[in-house]
Scaffold this motif. Structure first.
Motif, PDB file in Angstrom:
ATOM      1  N   ALA A 229       0.833  -1.209   0.000  1.00 38.42           N
ATOM      2  CA  ALA A 229       0.000   0.000   0.000  1.00 38.42           C
ATOM      3  C   ALA A 229       0.862   1.251   0.000  1.00 38.42           C
ATOM      4  O   ALA A 229       0.543   2.246  -0.672  1.00 38.42           O
ATOM      5  N   ALA A 230       1.985   1.227   0.709  1.00 39.55           N
ATOM      6  CA  ALA A 230       2.872   2.393   0.740  1.00 39.55           C
ATOM      7  C   ALA A 230       3.660   2.520  -0.556  1.00 39.55           C
ATOM      8  O   ALA A 230       3.815   3.625  -1.107  1.00 39.55           O
ATOM      9  N   ALA A 231       4.165   1.408  -1.080  1.00 41.99           N
ATOM     10  CA  ALA A 231       5.030   1.457  -2.264  1.00 41.99           C
ATOM     11  C   ALA A 231       4.271   1.868  -3.517  1.00 41.99           C
ATOM     12  O   ALA A 231       4.838   2.524  -4.408  1.00 41.99           O
ATOM     13  N   PHE A 232       3.004   1.506  -3.615  1.00 39.48           N
ATOM     14  CA  PHE A 232       2.220   1.831  -4.809  1.00 39.48           C
ATOM     15  C   PHE A 232       1.433   3.132  -4.658  1.00 39.48           C
ATOM     16  O   PHE A 232       0.736   3.533  -5.593  1.00 39.48           O
ATOM     17  N   ASP A 233       1.569   3.786  -3.504  1.00 40.69           N
ATOM     18  CA  ASP A 233       0.833   5.036  -3.276  1.00 40.69           C
ATOM     19  C   ASP A 233       1.630   6.219  -3.816  1.00 40.69           C
ATOM     20  O   ASP A 233       2.039   7.117  -3.085  1.00 40.69           O
ATOM     21  N   ARG A 234       1.887   6.205  -5.118  1.00 41.78           N
ATOM     22  CA  ARG A 234       2.610   7.262  -5.811  1.00 41.78           C
ATOM     23  C   ARG A 234       1.773   7.729  -7.004  1.00 41.78           C
ATOM     24  O   ARG A 234       1.067   6.928  -7.621  1.00 41.78           O
ATOM     25  N   ARG A 235       1.873   8.987  -7.309  1.00 42.35           N
ATOM     26  CA  ARG A 235       1.170   9.570  -8.466  1.00 42.35           C
ATOM     27  C   ARG A 235      -0.321   9.247  -8.453  1.00 42.35           C
ATOM     28  O   ARG A 235      -0.968   9.117  -9.500  1.00 42.35           O
ATOM     29  N   GLY A 236      -0.909   9.096  -7.291  1.00 41.62           N
ATOM     30  CA  GLY A 236      -2.331   8.812  -7.190  1.00 41.62           C
ATOM     31  C   GLY A 236      -2.730   7.439  -7.703  1.00 41.62           C
ATOM     32  O   GLY A 236      -3.900   7.201  -8.024  1.00 41.62           O
ATOM     33  N   PHE A 237      -1.760   6.510  -7.733  1.00 40.49           N
ATOM     34  CA  PHE A 237      -2.005   5.212  -8.335  1.00 40.49           C
ATOM     35  C   PHE A 237      -3.123   4.447  -7.622  1.00 40.49           C
ATOM     36  O   PHE A 237      -3.867   3.689  -8.262  1.00 40.49           O
ATOM     37  N   LEU A 238      -3.259   4.623  -6.330  1.00 42.53           N
ATOM     38  CA  LEU A 238      -4.255   3.873  -5.559  1.00 42.53           C
ATOM     39  C   LEU A 238      -5.464   4.714  -5.187  1.00 42.53           C
ATOM     40  O   LEU A 238      -6.299   4.276  -4.384  1.00 42.53           O
ATOM     41  N   ASP A 239      -5.592   5.901  -5.762  1.00 37.38           N
ATOM     42  CA  ASP A 239      -6.635   6.826  -5.309  1.00 37.38           C
ATOM     43  C   ASP A 239      -8.040   6.388  -5.698  1.00 37.38           C
ATOM     44  O   ASP A 239      -8.986   6.614  -4.956  1.00 37.38           O
ATOM     45  N   ARG A 240      -8.175   5.779  -6.867  1.00 40.03           N
ATOM     46  CA  ARG A 240      -9.514   5.440  -7.346  1.00 40.03           C
ATOM     47  C   ARG A 240      -9.998   4.153  -6.686  1.00 40.03           C
ATOM     48  O   ARG A 240      -9.259   3.169  -6.580  1.00 40.03           O
ATOM     49  N   THR A 241     -11.251   4.154  -6.230  1.00 43.01           N
ATOM     50  CA  THR A 241     -11.857   2.956  -5.664  1.00 43.01           C
ATOM     51  C   THR A 241     -12.427   2.111  -6.794  1.00 43.01           C
ATOM     52  O   THR A 241     -13.160   2.608  -7.655  1.00 43.01           O
ATOM     53  N   ALA A 242     -12.065   0.840  -6.808  1.00 40.31           N
ATOM     54  CA  ALA A 242     -12.502  -0.035  -7.898  1.00 40.31           C
ATOM     55  C   ALA A 242     -12.431  -1.481  -7.463  1.00 40.31           C
ATOM     56  O   ALA A 242     -11.727  -1.832  -6.509  1.00 40.31           O
ATOM     57  N   ASP A 243     -13.167  -2.314  -8.169  1.00 39.21           N
ATOM     58  CA  ASP A 243     -13.033  -3.751  -8.004  1.00 39.21           C
ATOM     59  C   ASP A 243     -11.868  -4.233  -8.853  1.00 39.21           C
ATOM     60  O   ASP A 243     -11.543  -3.631  -9.876  1.00 39.21           O
TER      61      ASP A 243
END
Length: 444
Positions: A229-243
């Motif tokens: 979760a920390a490593a991929f939390d760059r450039r808003g990569f994890l911002d969108r909620t999705a399945d």
């Protein structure tokens, strides 16, 4: 830096993204789905001090249009060239300092970036992989530099007789379709790809809902989830909620019927001493429950020193040093075949023996002893392979990214042991009598 692995039937269009139906997991395996749709699957392996981590992306050469042929493999290369905060040298130095084994490969149905490290260096490995996949620079200069490397790699594979003959075999079987085209692309397609096309391919396909992170070894699931979760939390990569979404072409509502093959012979000339031959027919698609019988069938044909082809081609007649049987399974296509390398003077005799053995097995199947030996080889290969953390990581990630059910080892062994000689005979009668595909690479 890279290896190639193993598209969809011609004219088939990718279905719209839709949620993945998450499969039940064996005991000891845990899965977490982040709000963004990114999936994390881990398996703790007792008694080891290392861990293998893989980041799997549900896009490969199967998902490329003709204009983007080779784009998945090109992108795989370029993502090692540097990010917002790490240069290519920084990536290499940081991983070399901890003795990490890092690589990537492109397949027809997915791409994987992977690392094997000491358990204490799992945080670094995950951080570097997350940085590369979310924040790579992909500059015009990097693309041009890597273009030359990829062209060299294509030339290298063109100097390998095994690579050449298997590419020809796929080309003859499936023609100018995603299944039939080489994963790396061609000199023409790679020369034509632009930096903007590579960047757009990255933006379109490297998204959280289509990514799986798998880890096996001395890992704690909750800690891996936190690190990812920390490593991929760059450039808003994890911002969108999705399945989590199905990879295009891989998860049609019903699995597609296996694609027919084009019968015929294809020949190429290279500066090799031997003639390399692959002879085969249409096989099974991925997910076919008869895959366990297929494993025993190919093992009995050419999977060990007691196999039919090894005994007839090498031991009794001395026609070749190496002969083997294999099966290839994709979601919408499959092949079963025999590969052999022989001196030019022995090609016709060898093909006669191979065809005769295939016809005999198509008529009579394998005997009970051969089925028992084949099952024993499959069981041993499965269990011994899983003593390696990298193999476990690959098993987790591949099953998750393509939507296969991950069976525990005992369940797989039970399915292998349930295969009867009658099952093998019925399958052999079906697959070994189909239209013949022959690929030949001869000296020239």
């Amino acid at each position: 830096m890279t290896s190639l692995h193993e598209h969809a039937p011609a004219g088939q269009q990718p279905p719209a993204d839709r949620p993945v139906a998450l499969q039940p997991l064996p005991a000891g395996v845990r899965r977490t789905v982040l709000p963004s749709g990114l999936r994390i699957v881990t398996e703790h392996v007792a008694g080891v001090r290392s861990a293998a981590i893989g980041v799997w992306i549900g896009v490969g050469s199967a998902h490329e249009s003709p204009a983007l042929h080779g784009g998945s493999h090109f992108l795989e290369h370029v993502l090692f060239k540097g990010t917002d905060t790490r240069s290519a040298l920084d990536i290499s130095v940081q991983l070399d300092e901890v003795g990490a084994e890092v690589n990537a490969f492109t397949a027809k149905e997915y791409t994987c970036f992977h690392a094997r490290v000491l358990d204490t260096d799992v945080p670094l490995a995950i951080d570097v992989l997350g940085d590369m996949l979310t924040s790579s620079s992909i500059t015009d200069e990097d693309v041009e530099a890597e273009r030359e490397v990829i062209l060299d790699e294509i030339a290298m594979h063109d100097d390998d007789p095994d690579d050449v003959v298997h590419n020809l075999f796929a080309e003859q079987a499936w023609g100018d379709t995603p299944y039939g085209r080489p994963i790396a692309g061609t000199e023409t397609s790679i020369a034509a790809l632009t930096a903007e096309q590579v960047r757009e391919f990255w933006r379109a396909h490297y998204t959280a809902p289509g990514i799986v992170v798998s880890a096996a070894g001395n890992v704690d699931h909750d800690e891996v989830v936190r690190l990812v979760a920390a490593a991929f939390d760059r450039r808003g990569f994890l911002d969108r909620t999705a399945d989590p979404v199905a990879a295009p072409l891989l998860h049609a509502p019903a699995r597609p019927a296996v694609q027919d093959v084009r019968a015929g012979t294809i020949v190429a000339e290279r500066g090799f001493e031997q003639v390399n031959v692959v002879l085969g027919r249409r096989g099974l698609a991925r997910g076919d429950e008869r895959r366990f019988a297929m494993g025993i069938l190919t093992t009995g044909l050419g999977g060990g020193t007691s196999s039919r082809l090894f005994q007839e081609v090498r031991e009794r007649r001395g026609l070749a040093y190496s002969v083997y049987a294999f099966t290839t399974q994709h979601v919408g296509a499959g092949l079963v075949g025999v590969g052999v390398g022989v001196l030019p003077s022995k090609v016709d005799a060898t093909l006669d023996v191979v065809r005769r053995e295939l016809e005999t097995v198509a008529e009579r199947g394998l005997d009970a002893d051969e089925v028992r030996r084949g099952a024993g080889q499959l069981r041993a290969g499965l269990v011994m392979g899983l003593e390696d953390t990298a193999s476990r990581m690959h098993r987790l990630g591949k099953a998750e990214i393509v939507g296969d059910r991950l069976l525990d080892v005992d369940a797989v062994i039970a399915r292998i042991d349930a295969v009867t000689p009658e099952d093998v005979a019925a399958l052999a009668a079906e697959v070994l009598r189909g239209p013949e595909v022959l690929a030949v690479v001869r000296p020239g």
